[in-house]
Design an enzyme around this catalytic site. Sequence first.
Site, PDB file in Angstrom:
ATOM      1  N   ASP A   1       0.725  -1.295  -0.121  1.00 54.26           N
ATOM      2  CA  ASP A   1      -0.237  -0.099  -0.537  1.00 54.26           C
ATOM      3  C   ASP A   1       0.861   1.549  -0.112  1.00 54.26           C
ATOM      4  O   ASP A   1       1.886   1.544   0.934  1.00 54.26           O
ATOM      5  CB  ASP A   1      -1.276   0.016   1.113  1.00 54.26           C
ATOM      6  CG  ASP A   1      -2.246   0.806   0.926  1.00 54.26           C
ATOM      7  OD1 ASP A   1      -1.827   1.663   0.389  1.00 54.26           O
ATOM      8  OD2 ASP A   1      -3.026   0.391   1.273  1.00 54.26           O
TER       9      ASP A   1
ATOM     10  N   ASP B   1      -1.090  -0.400  -4.907  1.00 55.97           N
ATOM     11  CA  ASP B   1      -2.291   0.536  -5.615  1.00 55.97           C
ATOM     12  C   ASP B   1      -2.158   1.695  -5.600  1.00 55.97           C
ATOM     13  O   ASP B   1      -3.082   2.049  -5.936  1.00 55.97           O
ATOM     14  CB  ASP B   1      -3.128   0.049  -3.903  1.00 55.97           C
ATOM     15  CG  ASP B   1      -3.038   0.747  -2.731  1.00 55.97           C
ATOM     16  OD1 ASP B   1      -1.337   1.436  -2.957  1.00 55.97           O
ATOM     17  OD2 ASP B   1      -3.562   0.560  -1.592  1.00 55.97           O
TER      18      ASP B   1
ATOM     19  N   SER C   1      -7.038   4.527  -1.987  1.00 57.56           N
ATOM     20  CA  SER C   1      -6.782   3.052  -1.602  1.00 57.56           C
ATOM     21  C   SER C   1      -8.186   1.820  -1.683  1.00 57.56           C
ATOM     22  O   SER C   1      -7.683   0.857  -2.276  1.00 57.56           O
ATOM     23  CB  SER C   1      -6.322   2.187  -0.116  1.00 57.56           C
ATOM     24  OG  SER C   1      -5.011   3.024  -0.005  1.00 57.56           O
TER      25      SER C   1
ATOM     26  N   HIS D   1       2.143   8.626   5.444  1.00 56.54           N
ATOM     27  CA  HIS D   1       1.382   9.439   5.545  1.00 56.54           C
ATOM     28  C   HIS D   1       1.620  10.332   6.917  1.00 56.54           C
ATOM     29  O   HIS D   1       0.806  11.197   6.835  1.00 56.54           O
ATOM     30  CB  HIS D   1      -0.291   8.785   6.400  1.00 56.54           C
ATOM     31  CG  HIS D   1      -1.229   8.299   4.771  1.00 56.54           C
ATOM     32  ND1 HIS D   1      -1.214   9.555   3.994  1.00 56.54           N
ATOM     33  CD2 HIS D   1      -2.195   6.863   4.877  1.00 56.54           C
ATOM     34  CE1 HIS D   1      -2.320   8.614   2.688  1.00 56.54           C
ATOM     35  NE2 HIS D   1      -2.698   7.784   3.626  1.00 56.54           N
TER      36      HIS D   1
ATOM     37  N   THR E   1      -8.282  -1.148   1.355  1.00 53.62           N
ATOM     38  CA  THR E   1      -7.589  -1.978   0.827  1.00 53.62           C
ATOM     39  C   THR E   1      -8.343  -3.574   0.761  1.00 53.62           C
ATOM     40  O   THR E   1      -9.144  -4.030   0.259  1.00 53.62           O
ATOM     41  CB  THR E   1      -5.695  -2.306   0.438  1.00 53.62           C
ATOM     42  OG1 THR E   1      -5.794  -0.793   0.442  1.00 53.62           O
ATOM     43  CG2 THR E   1      -5.753  -3.403  -0.510  1.00 53.62           C
TER      44      THR E   1
ATOM     45  N   PHE F   1      -5.847  -9.342  15.576  1.00 48.83           N
ATOM     46  CA  PHE F   1      -4.205  -8.989  16.309  1.00 48.83           C
ATOM     47  C   PHE F   1      -4.098  -7.835  17.120  1.00 48.83           C
ATOM     48  O   PHE F   1      -3.743  -7.330  18.283  1.00 48.83           O
ATOM     49  CB  PHE F   1      -3.139  -9.198  15.590  1.00 48.83           C
ATOM     50  CG  PHE F   1      -3.158 -11.051  15.163  1.00 48.83           C
ATOM     51  CD1 PHE F   1      -2.263 -11.791  15.814  1.00 48.83           C
ATOM     52  CD2 PHE F   1      -3.270 -11.376  13.739  1.00 48.83           C
ATOM     53  CE1 PHE F   1      -3.024 -13.114  15.691  1.00 48.83           C
ATOM     54  CE2 PHE F   1      -3.494 -12.038  13.640  1.00 48.83           C
ATOM     55  CZ  PHE F   1      -3.226 -13.378  14.459  1.00 48.83           C
TER      56      PHE F   1
ATOM     57  N   ASP G   1       2.239   2.548   3.496  1.00 50.67           N
ATOM     58  CA  ASP G   1       0.808   3.651   3.279  1.00 50.67           C
ATOM     59  C   ASP G   1       0.784   4.196   4.373  1.00 50.67           C
ATOM     60  O   ASP G   1       1.740   6.112   4.347  1.00 50.67           O
ATOM     61  CB  ASP G   1      -0.279   3.123   2.800  1.00 50.67           C
ATOM     62  CG  ASP G   1      -0.926   4.498   2.930  1.00 50.67           C
ATOM     63  OD1 ASP G   1      -1.275   5.113   1.982  1.00 50.67           O
ATOM     64  OD2 ASP G   1      -2.169   4.388   3.533  1.00 50.67           O
TER      65      ASP G   1
ATOM     66  N   GLU H   1      -1.516  -7.863   1.674  1.00 48.50           N
ATOM     67  CA  GLU H   1      -1.442  -5.868   1.692  1.00 48.50           C
ATOM     68  C   GLU H   1      -0.806  -5.766   3.271  1.00 48.50           C
ATOM     69  O   GLU H   1      -0.892  -6.327   4.401  1.00 48.50           O
ATOM     70  CB  GLU H   1      -2.754  -5.421   1.971  1.00 48.50           C
ATOM     71  CG  GLU H   1      -2.431  -3.743   1.804  1.00 48.50           C
ATOM     72  CD  GLU H   1      -3.129  -3.118   3.247  1.00 48.50           C
ATOM     73  OE1 GLU H   1      -3.583  -1.821   2.497  1.00 48.50           O
ATOM     74  OE2 GLU H   1      -4.461  -3.719   4.041  1.00 48.50           O
TER      75      GLU H   1
ATOM     76  N   HIS I   1      -0.863  11.192  -1.163  1.00 47.03           N
ATOM     77  CA  HIS I   1      -0.903   9.904  -1.636  1.00 47.03           C
ATOM     78  C   HIS I   1       0.070  11.169  -3.746  1.00 47.03           C
ATOM     79  O   HIS I   1      -0.550  12.179  -3.800  1.00 47.03           O
ATOM     80  CB  HIS I   1      -1.510   8.824  -2.795  1.00 47.03           C
ATOM     81  CG  HIS I   1      -2.585   8.398  -1.805  1.00 47.03           C
ATOM     82  ND1 HIS I   1      -3.788   8.006  -2.122  1.00 47.03           N
ATOM     83  CD2 HIS I   1      -2.389   8.007  -0.223  1.00 47.03           C
ATOM     84  CE1 HIS I   1      -4.071   7.189  -0.940  1.00 47.03           C
ATOM     85  NE2 HIS I   1      -3.304   7.058   0.340  1.00 47.03           N
TER      86      HIS I   1
END
Length: 600
Positions: A146, A468, A190, A427, A255, A374, A423, A418, A546
């Site tokens: 990602d 992506d 995404s 960010h 995603t 988790f 990502d 993924e 992005h």
Amino acid sequence: MEMRSDLPANSSKFRKLSDGDMAEVQLNHLDQSRVKDELEIESADGTDTQLQGDAGPPGGKWFRSKFFVFSIIFSCLLITAMCIGFVVHYAKSGDVGDMDTVSYWPVTLPQEQQEWYDRGIDELKKAVSREFNRRRAKNVILFVGDGMGPNTVTAARIYGFKEEGLLAWEHFPHMGLLKTYCADKQVPDSFSTGTALFGGVKVNYETGGVDANVPLGNCTASQNEDHHVQTILRWAQLDGMRTGFVTTTRVTHATPAALYAHVPDRRWECEAGMKPEDREQGCRDIARQLMELPTGQKINVIMGGGRQMLVSNVTGTPADPLDTWASKSADGRDLIRDWRVRKQEEGVAHAVVQNNRELWSLNGGGIDYLLGIFANGHLMYDHERDRGEAGMPSLSNMTLKALEVLGNSDKGFLLVVEAGLIDQAHHRGKARKALHEVLELNTAVESTLGYLKSTDRLDESLVIVTADHSHSLTINGHPERGASILGLAGKSKTEETPYTTLTYGTSYQGFQVDPESLKRKNPAEEDIGDWEYTQQAAINTDENLHGGSDVTIHAEGAMSYLFHGVHEQSYVAHAISYALRIGRFRDSSIAETLADLTPL
């Protein structure tokens, strides 16, 4: 030889022939087509023989030309000398190298040149020996980094293996580029890109599983099933295959949600992210679609974070904090409990795991369904996670366990993996974290290839690695080869302030100004290699936005040659469904039986 004639000696029809004339007569006789003159030649025993000859075309005189004969002899000698010269020259320089189907003449060069010549030959050898695996794929493993744009891949490669190295997927024989724009934006999110990758249709920004007829946030339009986009996950299920996904983000995040949900707004992860009127209209949030609708219920493996979306009123801890950027359920749900009860009622072998110990001790070969949650929110970054029994698993741990569960079926499987924290780090403008997460994806890919080889499944499986979308990370200046990718690149020629090799176009707290000088902060005065260091950026905003560049796609295994150039991102779903013969490419039952008997 004596020639005689009954006609007068001065007759032009019969005369004594010289040796040269005899040769000419014989040559002309070879090409004659009709008789013009008649020659009487007396043989040694007195017998007369008649030959019909023709004077031939004027061009025949070339055969009597001394110049022509000399030219032929000279040309033959010249060609012979040239051949001898070539043989002698290359015999001195060594034998001709043989690379299967490519031959080359070894040359002696300075070391600075020889290194690159040798590397070029090695790469050429791989290229010419490449074979296409044309068998239909039985299994597909799709890795999605990602936010892993081309600059991120390059920087991570240098970070982990220096300039000369390669990531695991960069050894794959086939690759291409994907255009990532969505239906209404040049730069996507995404959710829209996930729908393109998994559903084969480009959709509107921040929507997923619904086509471009559905505007962002429009509940009513999203309820029209004609506008729902079906995915490779659903197609695989309809064909009897096992399916699963693994993510380091919430299992309801953009995603993974694109695999199973049909919603007009990615923020609908739980009821708290929806407007009351949308809930009243009957629209379901993403978490409920995962646990309550047919596609989600048939997923064999679900692993990641997102407990705060599945179970109401959970509390965070330092080791497992809540995601404050996202919503949090409060309607009394416990979808994890509901999932367990449903599997018990169905009488299928299943397991719920929530930490390392439970995952490690699980025999994946003995169950059909696995739910692993988790974390309350996203999983911790790999360098931060607790590696003990009570901690969170790595991407590789989850991927290998997923393969154990999915590998129990003779019908094959589809697994999506993924690496979502690449990502998340971008960010926040944390380049080092993003690059480290790419290396964790690299480890997961290596582990997967090792598993497929050890179980003799590599040739029948299609392994894909892509992204992506990209981010606005840039690689700047002219740092020395071998320098840290996290280091300084040089000084600005206009402001005399150093700058780092990596910067962003936009970033969270990225536009940094010294309050005293009112100039850009000097990064040399900070620990730019620290995990928490935020790279500088041209534009400051609430987060790193992005990027809109193309992303790479790499493939190995069955039908990997389908990825070969510049593609629309939506092409990936169609290529996968074709390789697996699912969806629109589904075989008849007879064809499937024949394919099983003759996999090639």
